[in-house]
Each structure stands twice: as structure tokens, then as C-alpha cells.
Enzyme design. Structure first.
Site, mmCIF file in Angstrom:
data_model
loop_
_atom_site.group_PDB
_atom_site.id
_atom_site.type_symbol
_atom_site.label_atom_id
_atom_site.label_comp_id
_atom_site.label_asym_id
_atom_site.label_seq_id
_atom_site.Cartn_x
_atom_site.Cartn_y
_atom_site.Cartn_z
ATOM 1 N N ASP A 1 -11.245 1.669 -3.476
ATOM 2 C CA ASP A 1 -11.437 3.108 -3.273
ATOM 3 C C ASP A 1 -12.154 3.783 -4.444
ATOM 4 O OD1 ASP A 1 -10.271 3.288 -0.746
ATOM 5 O OD2 ASP A 1 -8.260 3.606 -1.546
ATOM 6 N N ASP B 1 0.823 -1.202 0.000
ATOM 7 C CA ASP B 1 0.000 0.000 0.000
ATOM 8 C C ASP B 1 0.864 1.262 0.000
ATOM 9 O OD1 ASP B 1 -2.416 1.630 0.583
ATOM 10 O OD2 ASP B 1 -1.534 1.785 2.587
ATOM 11 N N GLU C 1 1.664 -0.496 -5.004
ATOM 12 C CA GLU C 1 0.504 0.382 -5.224
ATOM 13 C C GLU C 1 1.053 1.791 -5.477
ATOM 14 O OE1 GLU C 1 -2.170 3.320 -4.440
ATOM 15 O OE2 GLU C 1 -1.620 2.571 -2.462
#
Length: 500
Positions: free
Chosen positions: A400, A300, A347
Site C-alpha cells: 500500500d 490483516d 498488521e
């Protein structure tokens, strides 16, 4: 350059579906029957990856990215039916209870009020019965489990207020106070240890079944630990905290075209100078533990390892943050040395500087391409399918983003017209299937599809709306969603584009 395992270099695809979003009668998706059925669906539809969101115990806002521990599993995901089969529960102890009014939405308040009461009954029956196996588990997880179990026992003792509001002697982990509370709260400590024993026993069983189906698990490793967590409480020196263990600087993202005030996540940022002096030991342990849980890690907020945005604690927006240097390639060289076979997806979304791009090249990790980010008229975005390179991991959207149908309904008309023309989208085929077809046809070796898009759902099934609190992380898949016809259709499309 660091290398990744061959499986990410083969032409394959998979599905993103959080464990919590699986159907079950008991309020939330679990590691039980529906998880095994979904593994069967993945195999039947020709998929080779199951991507999940973080599975740690959730705290503020019910977000899986705000967990009480970087290591522990979420007790809510322990399957009650499997516990009953193991003799730890009686059906009448959990089946008559109300677990929520809507089978497609999670009621976290009801889970909080009822789940631990039921799990207490399993502990009462199993702690002595499983004493020897639990002792082995404690030895294997000695690096984190004692601190986590004490932290959770203390959370319960102090009515779940943040640990920064505890009495100073235990907040600062003074040895006499730690010893006294370990003795005083011994039964609760044992309870939280046993829940982790149950979680990981069920997790290991499910992972073995997933592997039997030829599926690999992709797990999400959040870059930051939660402020109110066993991580920050047990190892405060690696976080930017003051003498009272309260954050000095917190994480987030600066204002941009999507958010006037930026994103204020609130997690304490790291003291990378201290971590460097320690040989990044905390991060190496964290990655090693995640590598035992998953086959592939999605790292992340990768750009935060090149430079991170630090916002003064107490600010109500992210406008006053500053960019500070992260650890860079040094950390990833150590990870590669320790975990040579671990596959990592970066990411790499958001504002990417030349330094971030250079770090991505140095690691050799595949980055992410999100189709919805590129659908603008007259754009030449790197997210458009004709620009996607084979090494990328391609998505229509992530947790998201809007769903496909949600985006169609809410995006500016000129963007939707561009998408229709670019991907030859029609109502007859279904806009969601048109985008799935487009993504599967790209040169990206790895494609991950959201389950909501396979089902053609609108934004009522959206998982998260960034910068908002409340109403997120609650969507669940209908019990009858994974039909044979859906599996066959996805299989044929996957095969058509050479991903079987």
C-alpha cells in the site's frame, strides 16, 4: 501470553512479491517455472521468507483483498505450461493467444475473457482422468468447496452480477432452489471444483520446493470477506446483513491526515455476537485452512479485532462510521488452542488505541514497523529504526506504500532531507540500497523487503494506492530481474547484518 514459533525470533529476512507479479508469457504470474526460479533466488540471496499477497479468486477491482472465497485459489495463477506437461493442454491452445501488450502489467480484462476458455480444455481432458484424485480432494475440502463451486457456477449463470441481484430463492439459499441449481449447473460446478484441484496440486508442489530451499511462506489473511462472495452467501448470519442479504454496515477506516473522507472498503462487517455464540467456528476454520496453505500468517487489519469501524451501507464516504467492539483476546485464545504451532504477524498499522496495544501484548504476536511512516523531521516515531524492537517485523513499505524511489520523488523536500541525513543516503549507493541497509541493520528479528525496492523501481511499480479503483494490482517483475549479481549483493548485505 501466546507464543510464536522460533523462526520469527531469529535474525532473518525475506522478500514480499505477489505470485501475480512473477514473470510469465501468459499474462500473469503463476505457480510455474518463474515461481521455482524465485525460490532459488531467495535461497541464493540468503533470504528465509517469501511473503505473498492473498491468492484467492479476485472479484471487484481485481483486488486480492476482495475475493470470491476465503478458501479457494485464484484460477489465473494455475500455470498453463505445467498443465501442458501433464497432458491437459496442447501448446497451440494457449501459446498463440495474446495475453497483454505489456509484460510488466496485468491485463485483467484479457485474462477474464481468455483464461477460463483455455482452462475449460484442461477440464475436458482431466475431469474423468483424475476422477479418483478429485474425489479425495472433494472429501478433504468438504467444508467449503461445494458452496464455492455452486456459487461460481451461479455467478457464471447470472452473467457475474453480484449475488444480491440473483432471484430471491437462490439468493436466500432456499433448499429447493439450491438442489435444483446443483442439478442444472452440474457441469459448471464440476469445472470450478476441478480448477481448485489443479490450483492446490500446483500450490502444494511449489510449497514443497520452497521448503526444500529453506524458505517459509508468509501469507496474508484479510480480516474481511468480500460482500459478493461464497462466504457471505453461504453463511449470511455471521455478517451484518438485512433480510435480503444486503449489508447494513460495511467496513472501512475513518478520515485522517491522509484521507479527508476516510477509506470505504465496502465489505460487510461481522456480527461478532453471533460468532461468539457459535464458538467463533467460522474464524477457526478459516485460520486452520490458511495455516495449511502458509507457514506464517500476516493478519490483516489487526486493530479491527479490538474494535472495528462500521459505516452505514449506502454512504459514499467513511465519515459517518462508528467504532464498535471486536472479539478481543477471546478469539485468539481459541486460535492458539486449535493451532498451537501457527505463527502470526499482526498488521497493527493505523490509529492504535491503548486497547489495541493491550491486545497485541496479550496475543504475543509481533507487530509491524514501516520505515516510510516514520520519516518526518523532528519526529520521534516508533517506526524510526532506532525505536524498532527485536520482536517487530520491519518493512520499508508494504503493497500500500510508495516504492523507495517513488517516495523520494514525491515526498515533501524536508522529509527527504531528513531521510538522507538519518540514513546517510547517497546517490552513489542508491537511495533504495541505503534504506535496505538501514532496515537490515535494525534490531528487528524479521525484515521483509519489497521486490520493487530491491530493483530500484519508481511508483510505476507501486502495487496499490488505497482508496482508488483501477490501475492497481497490475505490476509484474521483468523476466530478467533476478540476476546473479543482485542475489550476491543482497546476500553480502544480509550476511553483513547477521541475517544469514
Amino acid at each position: 501470553m501466546l507464543s510464536v514459533k522460533k523462526s520469527l525470533n531469529c535474525r532473518q529476512s525475506g522478500i514480499l512479491l505477489p505470485i501475480s507479479a512473477l514473470p510469465s508469457p501468459w499474462g500473469i504470474g503463476t505457480l510455474g517455472k518463474a515461481a521455482y526460479a524465485f525460490a532459488d533466488f531467495l535461497a541464493q540471496s540468503g533470504q528465509r521468507f517469501w511473503q505473498v499477497l492473498p491468492v484467492g479468486p479476485i472479484s471487484y477491482g481485481d483486488s486480492p483483498y476482495q475475493s470470491f472465497s476465503s478458501y479457494a485459489g485464484n484460477p489465473y495463477l494455475i500455470d498453463l505450461d505445467l498443465l501442458a506437461m501433464d497432458g491437459l493442454l496442447l501448446p497451440q491452445e494457449y501459446q498463440p493467444l495474446s495475453w497483454g501488450d505489456d509484460p510488466c502489467r496485468i491485463d485483467y480484462a484479457q485474462l477474464f475473457n481468455q483464461r477460463f476458455v483455455v482452462l475449460q480444455k484442461a477440464y475436458d481432458r482431466g475431469w474423468e482422468r483424475d476422477r479418483e484424485a478429485v474425489a479425495v480432494f472433494i472429501r478433504e475440502q468438504a467444508g467449503w468447496l461445494p458452496d464455492y463451486a455452486l456459487f461460481m457456477a451461479l455467478k457464471r449463470h447470472f452473467s457475474f452480477v453480484p449475488y444480491t441481484e440473483w432471484p430471491i430463492e437462490i439468493r436466500l439459499r432456499r433448499p429447493d432452489a439450491v438442489a435444483a441449481y446443483r442439478q442444472k449447473l452440474a457441469k459448471d460446478i464440476h469445472f470450478f471444483i476441478y480448477l481448485q484441484f489443479l490450483f492446490f496440486r500446483q500450490w502444494d508442489m511449489l510449497r514443497a520446493y520452497v521448503h526444500q530451499n529453506g524458505i517459509q511462506l508468509i501469507g496474508d489473511l484479510p480480516i474481511y470477506a468480500a460482500g459478493d462472495s461464497a462466504d457471505t452467501w453461504a453463511d449470511p448470519e455471521i455478517f451484518w446483513l438485512d433480510a435480503d442479504c444486503r449489508p447494513v454496515r460495511v467496513a472501512g477506516c475513518p478520515p485522517d491526515a491522509f484521507s479527508e473522507n476516510g477509506q470505504l472498503w465496502g465489505n460487510p462487517v461481522y456480527r461478532w455476537d453471533v460468532l461468539k455464540e457459535r464458538g467463533y467456528d467460522w474464524w477457526l476454520r478459516r485460520v486452520a485452512a490458511a495455516g495449511k496453505r502458509y507457514d506464517i500468517l500476516r493478519l490483516d487489519h489487526f486493530r479491527g479485532f479490538e474494535s472495528f469501524y462500521a459505516i452505514p451501507a449506502g454512504d459514499t464516504t467513511a465519515k459517518n462510521g462508528v467504532w464498535l467492539p471486536g472479539p478481543g483476546i477471546e478469539l485468539f485464545r481459541l486460535i492458539r488452542k486449535q493451532e498451537p504451532n501457527l505463527q502470526i504477524i499482526a498488521e497493527d498499522l493505523g490509529f492504535l488505541t491503548p486497547g489495541v496495544r493491550r491486545l497485541l501484548r496479550q496475543t504475543g504476536y509481533p507487530g509491524m514497523k514501516v520505515l516510510l511512516f516514520g520519516l518526518y523531521p523532528d519526529s520521534d516515531s516508533s517506526y524510526l529504526p532506532h525505536h524498532i524492537d527485536p520482536k517487530s517485523v520491519a518493512y520499508i513499505g508494504t503493497h500500500d506504500n510508495d516504492t523507495v524511489l517513488g517516495w523520494i520523488q514525491q515526498a515533501p523536500l524536508e522529509n527527504v532531507c531528513f531521510a538522507r541525513a538519518y540514513m546517510h543516503l547517497t546517490q552513489e549507493e542508491g537511495y533504495h540500497w541505503g534504506m535496505i541497509r538501514t532496515l537490515l541493520s535494525t534490531r528487528a528479528n524479521t525484515v521483509i523487503l519489497q521486490m520493487q525496492d530491491l530493483l530500484g523501481l519508481d511508483n510505476t511499480a507501486r502495487m496499490n494506492l488505497p482508496s482508488t479503483v483501477g490501475g492497481n494490482w497490475v505490476w509484474r517483475m521483468p523476466a530478467d530481474a533476478c540476476t546473479q549479481s543482485l542475489a550476491e549483493h543482497l546476500y553480502q548485505m544480509t550476511r553483513l547484518y547477521g541475517r544469514i
